[in-house]
Scaffold this motif. Structure first.
Motif, short mmCIF file in Angstrom:
data_model
loop_
_atom_site.label_atom_id
_atom_site.label_comp_id
_atom_site.label_asym_id
_atom_site.label_seq_id
_atom_site.Cartn_x
_atom_site.Cartn_y
_atom_site.Cartn_z
N ARG A 1 0.83 -1.21 0.00
CA ARG A 1 0.00 0.00 0.00
C ARG A 1 0.87 1.26 0.00
NH1 ARG A 1 -5.05 0.02 -1.55
NH2 ARG A 1 -6.05 1.05 0.21
N ALA A 2 1.93 1.23 0.79
CA ALA A 2 2.82 2.40 0.87
C ALA A 2 3.52 2.65 -0.47
CB ALA A 2 3.86 2.19 1.97
N ALA A 3 3.75 1.58 -1.24
CA ALA A 3 4.41 1.70 -2.54
C ALA A 3 3.44 2.17 -3.62
CB ALA A 3 5.03 0.37 -2.95
N GLY A 4 2.14 2.20 -3.31
CA GLY A 4 1.15 2.66 -4.28
C GLY A 4 0.28 1.58 -4.87
N VAL A 5 0.37 0.36 -4.35
CA VAL A 5 -0.47 -0.72 -4.87
C VAL A 5 -1.90 -0.51 -4.38
CG1 VAL A 5 -0.89 -3.21 -4.95
CG2 VAL A 5 1.47 -2.34 -4.96
N GLY A 6 -2.78 -0.16 -5.31
CA GLY A 6 -4.17 0.10 -4.95
C GLY A 6 -5.08 -1.07 -5.19
N THR A 7 -4.61 -2.06 -5.99
CA THR A 7 -5.42 -3.24 -6.30
C THR A 7 -4.50 -4.43 -6.45
OG1 THR A 7 -6.92 -1.82 -7.58
CG2 THR A 7 -7.15 -4.19 -7.87
N LEU A 8 -4.95 -5.58 -5.94
CA LEU A 8 -4.16 -6.80 -6.03
C LEU A 8 -5.09 -7.97 -6.30
CD1 LEU A 8 -1.24 -7.91 -3.76
CD2 LEU A 8 -3.17 -9.46 -4.08
N LEU A 9 -4.70 -8.85 -7.22
CA LEU A 9 -5.44 -10.08 -7.46
C LEU A 9 -4.66 -11.23 -6.84
CD1 LEU A 9 -7.81 -11.58 -8.68
CD2 LEU A 9 -6.58 -11.68 -10.86
N ALA A 10 -5.23 -11.81 -5.78
CA ALA A 10 -4.60 -12.91 -5.06
C ALA A 10 -5.06 -14.23 -5.66
CB ALA A 10 -4.96 -12.85 -3.57
N ILE A 11 -4.11 -15.13 -5.89
CA ILE A 11 -4.37 -16.38 -6.59
C ILE A 11 -4.40 -17.54 -5.60
CG2 ILE A 11 -3.62 -17.89 -8.47
CD1 ILE A 11 -4.27 -15.00 -9.35
N GLY A 12 -5.44 -18.38 -5.70
CA GLY A 12 -5.53 -19.59 -4.89
C GLY A 12 -5.39 -20.82 -5.77
N ASN A 13 -4.53 -21.74 -5.37
CA ASN A 13 -4.32 -22.97 -6.14
C ASN A 13 -4.29 -24.18 -5.22
OD1 ASN A 13 -2.39 -21.01 -8.18
ND2 ASN A 13 -3.90 -22.37 -9.09
N GLY A 14 -4.78 -25.33 -5.73
CA GLY A 14 -4.74 -26.60 -5.00
C GLY A 14 -3.35 -27.18 -5.00
N PRO A 15 -3.23 -28.56 -4.74
CA PRO A 15 -4.33 -29.50 -4.92
C PRO A 15 -5.25 -29.69 -3.71
CG PRO A 15 -2.34 -30.71 -4.43
CD PRO A 15 -1.96 -29.25 -4.49
N GLU A 16 -4.79 -29.35 -2.52
CA GLU A 16 -5.65 -29.56 -1.37
C GLU A 16 -6.90 -28.69 -1.48
OE1 GLU A 16 -2.47 -28.80 -1.24
OE2 GLU A 16 -1.38 -30.03 0.22
N LEU A 17 -8.04 -29.24 -1.10
CA LEU A 17 -9.29 -28.51 -1.22
C LEU A 17 -9.23 -27.17 -0.52
CD1 LEU A 17 -11.95 -31.33 -0.76
CD2 LEU A 17 -11.55 -29.99 -2.82
N GLU A 18 -8.63 -27.14 0.67
CA GLU A 18 -8.61 -25.90 1.43
C GLU A 18 -7.71 -24.84 0.76
OE1 GLU A 18 -5.62 -28.75 3.42
OE2 GLU A 18 -7.63 -28.83 2.53
N LYS A 19 -6.77 -25.27 -0.06
CA LYS A 19 -5.89 -24.30 -0.72
C LYS A 19 -6.55 -23.65 -1.93
CE LYS A 19 -1.34 -25.93 0.75
NZ LYS A 19 0.00 -26.38 0.29
N LEU A 20 -7.56 -24.28 -2.49
CA LEU A 20 -8.23 -23.69 -3.64
C LEU A 20 -8.84 -22.34 -3.27
CD1 LEU A 20 -9.94 -26.85 -5.16
CD2 LEU A 20 -8.02 -25.56 -6.13
N GLY A 21 -9.31 -22.21 -2.08
CA GLY A 21 -9.90 -20.95 -1.62
C GLY A 21 -8.99 -20.15 -0.73
N ALA A 22 -7.69 -20.43 -0.78
CA ALA A 22 -6.76 -19.80 0.17
C ALA A 22 -6.65 -18.30 -0.01
CB ALA A 22 -5.38 -20.45 0.03
#
Length: 276
Positions: free
Chosen positions: A27-48
């Motif tokens: 945020r301090a560097a100016g990042v106003g938007t970020l797309l966070a990526i979730g990947n498996g294979p564990e089920l809980e990691k898909l929505g991480a």
């Protein structure tokens, strides 16, 4: 600078010791938007990635099965992805695609899982985030066959192809995203692509914690460092870094139908009616 990091893995253990401080630095560097990526294979990691999007109004999430993990994909994984795709803060499906560099999963399995997820993303009306390493001809062929007609487009993450391949992707409705490797001394080919493609089709990312840009190479990458990507692309295009950053951020907002405050505007990829 008004920066957007279009691809970061903020959920991974590399950030466990200082995650909130890392986000504060972004945020301090100016990042106003970020797309966070979730990947498996564990089920809980898909929505991480989802918890970060649900607790930070400047973060959005994506979910998908990476080609490395394709061999582990089950019906339960696909069902979980379908559930996640309908969460309001999940704006894309991915990263998905093909990786022929490591071949952690057999190529025929990668293709099967890739095509299956394309069908799911089409049904859910979510754009896709594409991972493609040393597999561009097959990746473009599959997208032409299974995705182009959806009109939903997506993002070619960490683009590593040729200018002609970038143009083919753009024609199918994709934005081209450049990561920290565009700053590496031996990556003139990527800088050439970044110089030539239309500025309104360009995005930037970090792929944190991987691919730290040249000034930080060999250390953990983080979203604040997307500013280095902006500086490099600005240099090759003869533009101020802040102008490149602003344009890339505007491209992201336009593509995903977001206004300056991060609210949905109704504009969507390909000019279709809103799929959100």
């Amino acid at each position: 600078m008004n920066l957007t990091d279009s691809h970061a893995h903020v959920d991974v253990s590399d950030f466990d010791a200082d995650r909130e401080a890392m986000l504060d630095r972004a945020r301090a560097a100016g990042v106003g938007t970020l797309l966070a990526i979730g990947n498996g294979p564990e089920l809980e990691k898909l929505g991480a990635a989802l918890p970060y999007a649900e607790t930070h109004d400047w973060i959005y999430a994506a979910a998908g099965i990476h080609p490395h993990e394709a061999r582990h994909a089950t019906d339960a994984h696909f069902a979980e992805l379908e559930r996640l795709a309908h969460k309001p803060r999940v704006i894309a499906w991915g990263e998905i695609g093909l990786d022929y560099h490591y071949d952690h999963s057999p190529r025929e399995v990668q293709e099967k899982v890739f095509r299956h997820q394309l069908a799911q993303a089409r049904a859910a009306k979510r754009p896709v985030i594409i991972h493609c390493r040393e597999a561009m001809p097959d990746c473009l062929k599959i997208l032409e066959q299974d995705w182009r007609s959806s009109g939903l487009g997506g993002i070619f993450h960490c683009f590593a192809g040729t200018l002609d391949e970038a143009r083919q992707a753009i024609e199918m409705g994709f934005l081209i995203s450049f990561a920290g490797n565009v700053t590496y001394p031996k990556a003139q080919n990527l800088r050439d692509v970044a110089r030539e493609i239309p500025l309104d089709q360009l995005l930037m990312e970090t792929d944190s914690p991987f691919l730290a840009p040249q000034p930080h190479r060999g250390r953990r990458n983080e979203p604040a460092y997307v500013a280095e990507v902006a500086r490099t692309i600005g240099n090759v295009r003869d533009l101020p870094a802040n102008q490149v950053a602003e344009m890339a951020s505007a491209n992201f907002r336009r593509f995903f139908g977001l206004d300056h405050s991060g609210n949905r505007t109704g504009a969507v990829p390909g000019g279709l009616s809103s799929h959100f």
